[in-house]
Design a protein around this motif. Sequence first.
Motif, short mmCIF file in Angstrom:
data_model
loop_
_atom_site.label_atom_id
_atom_site.label_comp_id
_atom_site.label_asym_id
_atom_site.label_seq_id
_atom_site.Cartn_x
_atom_site.Cartn_y
_atom_site.Cartn_z
N GLU A 68 -5.74 -40.66 -57.60
CA GLU A 68 -6.50 -39.45 -57.87
C GLU A 68 -7.13 -38.90 -56.59
OE1 GLU A 68 -6.29 -37.82 -60.68
OE2 GLU A 68 -4.92 -39.43 -61.24
N LEU A 69 -7.57 -39.80 -55.72
CA LEU A 69 -8.10 -39.36 -54.42
C LEU A 69 -7.01 -38.67 -53.62
CD1 LEU A 69 -10.28 -39.29 -52.23
CD2 LEU A 69 -9.58 -41.61 -51.58
N ALA A 70 -5.80 -39.27 -53.61
CA ALA A 70 -4.68 -38.66 -52.89
C ALA A 70 -4.33 -37.29 -53.46
CB ALA A 70 -3.47 -39.59 -52.92
N ALA A 71 -4.35 -37.19 -54.79
CA ALA A 71 -4.01 -35.92 -55.44
C ALA A 71 -5.03 -34.84 -55.13
CB ALA A 71 -3.89 -36.12 -56.95
N GLY A 72 -6.23 -35.24 -54.72
CA GLY A 72 -7.23 -34.26 -54.32
C GLY A 72 -7.05 -33.79 -52.89
N LEU A 73 -6.18 -34.48 -52.14
CA LEU A 73 -5.94 -34.12 -50.74
C LEU A 73 -4.72 -33.23 -50.56
CD1 LEU A 73 -6.56 -37.62 -49.10
CD2 LEU A 73 -8.14 -35.68 -49.21
N ALA A 74 -3.76 -33.30 -51.49
CA ALA A 74 -2.53 -32.52 -51.38
C ALA A 74 -1.93 -32.36 -52.77
CB ALA A 74 -1.53 -33.21 -50.44
N PRO A 75 -1.12 -31.34 -52.98
CA PRO A 75 -0.55 -31.12 -54.32
C PRO A 75 0.58 -32.07 -54.68
CG PRO A 75 0.21 -29.44 -52.79
CD PRO A 75 -0.84 -30.22 -52.06
N LYS A 76 1.15 -32.79 -53.69
CA LYS A 76 2.24 -33.72 -53.96
C LYS A 76 1.88 -35.10 -53.42
CE LYS A 76 5.64 -29.99 -53.34
NZ LYS A 76 6.80 -29.51 -52.51
N VAL A 77 2.09 -36.13 -54.25
CA VAL A 77 1.75 -37.49 -53.87
C VAL A 77 2.99 -38.38 -53.98
CG1 VAL A 77 0.32 -39.52 -54.32
CG2 VAL A 77 -0.63 -37.22 -54.65
N VAL A 78 3.29 -39.10 -52.90
CA VAL A 78 4.32 -40.13 -52.90
C VAL A 78 3.61 -41.47 -53.00
CG1 VAL A 78 6.16 -41.24 -51.58
CG2 VAL A 78 5.89 -38.75 -51.51
N VAL A 79 4.05 -42.32 -53.93
CA VAL A 79 3.45 -43.64 -54.08
C VAL A 79 4.42 -44.67 -53.51
CG1 VAL A 79 2.31 -45.25 -55.63
CG2 VAL A 79 2.36 -42.82 -56.20
N ALA A 80 3.95 -45.46 -52.56
CA ALA A 80 4.81 -46.40 -51.85
C ALA A 80 4.12 -47.74 -51.73
CB ALA A 80 5.16 -45.85 -50.46
N GLY A 81 4.90 -48.77 -51.38
CA GLY A 81 4.31 -50.08 -51.19
C GLY A 81 5.37 -51.12 -50.89
N ASP A 82 4.91 -52.29 -50.47
CA ASP A 82 5.83 -53.38 -50.18
C ASP A 82 5.42 -54.63 -50.95
OD1 ASP A 82 4.20 -55.29 -48.12
OD2 ASP A 82 3.77 -53.20 -47.65
N SER A 83 6.42 -55.42 -51.34
CA SER A 83 6.22 -56.70 -52.01
C SER A 83 5.38 -56.52 -53.28
CB SER A 83 5.59 -57.69 -51.03
OG SER A 83 5.67 -59.01 -51.51
N ALA A 84 4.26 -57.25 -53.41
CA ALA A 84 3.41 -57.05 -54.58
C ALA A 84 2.83 -55.64 -54.60
CB ALA A 84 2.29 -58.09 -54.59
N GLY A 85 2.65 -55.05 -53.43
CA GLY A 85 2.18 -53.67 -53.36
C GLY A 85 3.18 -52.70 -53.97
N ALA A 86 4.47 -53.02 -53.87
CA ALA A 86 5.49 -52.20 -54.52
C ALA A 86 5.40 -52.31 -56.03
CB ALA A 86 6.88 -52.61 -54.04
N ASN A 87 5.03 -53.49 -56.53
CA ASN A 87 4.79 -53.66 -57.96
C ASN A 87 3.66 -52.75 -58.41
OD1 ASN A 87 3.17 -54.89 -60.25
ND2 ASN A 87 4.93 -56.27 -60.33
N LEU A 88 2.55 -52.78 -57.69
CA LEU A 88 1.42 -51.93 -58.04
C LEU A 88 1.77 -50.45 -57.90
CD1 LEU A 88 -1.30 -54.06 -56.25
CD2 LEU A 88 -1.21 -53.62 -58.71
N ALA A 89 2.53 -50.10 -56.86
CA ALA A 89 2.95 -48.71 -56.67
C ALA A 89 3.79 -48.24 -57.85
CB ALA A 89 3.71 -48.57 -55.36
N LEU A 90 4.71 -49.09 -58.30
CA LEU A 90 5.56 -48.70 -59.42
C LEU A 90 4.76 -48.60 -60.71
CD1 LEU A 90 8.30 -47.96 -60.48
CD2 LEU A 90 8.90 -50.38 -60.56
N ALA A 91 3.76 -49.47 -60.88
CA ALA A 91 2.90 -49.36 -62.05
C ALA A 91 2.13 -48.05 -62.05
CB ALA A 91 1.94 -50.55 -62.11
N VAL A 92 1.68 -47.62 -60.87
CA VAL A 92 1.02 -46.31 -60.76
C VAL A 92 2.00 -45.20 -61.13
CG1 VAL A 92 0.00 -44.65 -59.14
CG2 VAL A 92 -0.67 -47.07 -59.05
N LEU A 93 3.22 -45.29 -60.62
CA LEU A 93 4.24 -44.29 -60.94
C LEU A 93 4.49 -44.22 -62.44
CD1 LEU A 93 6.76 -45.11 -58.07
CD2 LEU A 93 5.56 -42.94 -58.34
N LEU A 94 4.58 -45.38 -63.10
CA LEU A 94 4.82 -45.42 -64.53
C LEU A 94 3.68 -44.77 -65.31
CD1 LEU A 94 6.29 -49.03 -64.85
CD2 LEU A 94 7.50 -46.91 -65.41
#
Length: 260
Positions: A68-94
């Motif tokens: 939500e903070l990122a969405a307040g900075l720009a109209p388009k947000v890419v969610v990225a991450g590595d390893s367990a961070g990729a798991n969390l990133a994908l959960a955010v995407l879902l």
Amino acid sequence: MTLQGARDDVVILYVHGGGFRSGSAAGTRGLGAHLALAARARVLLPEYRLAPENPFPAGLDDCLAAFELAAGLAPKVVVAGDSAGANLALAVLLRRAREEHPALLAGVLHSGVFDLRLERFSAGSWKGHGNTDLLLPEELGRIMHDDYLAGHPADDPLVSPVVADLDGLPPLFLQVSSAERVLDDSMALADRAARAGVHVELEVWPRMFHAWHVAAGFLPEATEAVTRGGDFIGRVADGRIVDGAALLDGPRSVDEVTNG
């Protein structure tokens, strides 16, 4: 981080890895800087609460708030991450895809841990790549399961997204090494995403170590991998899923294609 001359329509939310139990945003600054340069976009590196003191969904809640903070900075947000961070990133995407959040643009997932079911850690690449994955010990699978889930069902799509309904996700860019224990995670996710009608690009790099992207700026393969992710982000942000090579001669009619 901020980037002088960055495009103002995209922000990348990059979630660090660490087995849900370690890691920090500060440790990912180098990778984030190279991704920012490649995509010409700003990067937001969030901190999130770690297990076992803060099991699911604490870390995910923090990443959702960061979105939500990122969405307040720009109209388009890419969610990225590595390893367990990729798991969390994908959960955010879902979660945000289910809500049809207007800012959701794409996902970039490096060496993701996408399956926390216990049976996964006794078979497939997790078991078979013990001699080639020099970073992830076999016992880490059970540790992540126990510490992050703390009794929460491992077949919840937000912790094992390989079992999720992926319909409606934005374009995904996946990179994984052929030598990693988590190879099967990305292979299974790419297959399910494609079958759900999601645009997905999967790159399997030979003989790289787990989440080699963190060595961007030092290891040429890591720098190239991150650059390719940045290129993907630029294409999607510009409305070009493909690289444009097929469009150099302009669109062709069905009759032109049929008759050569």
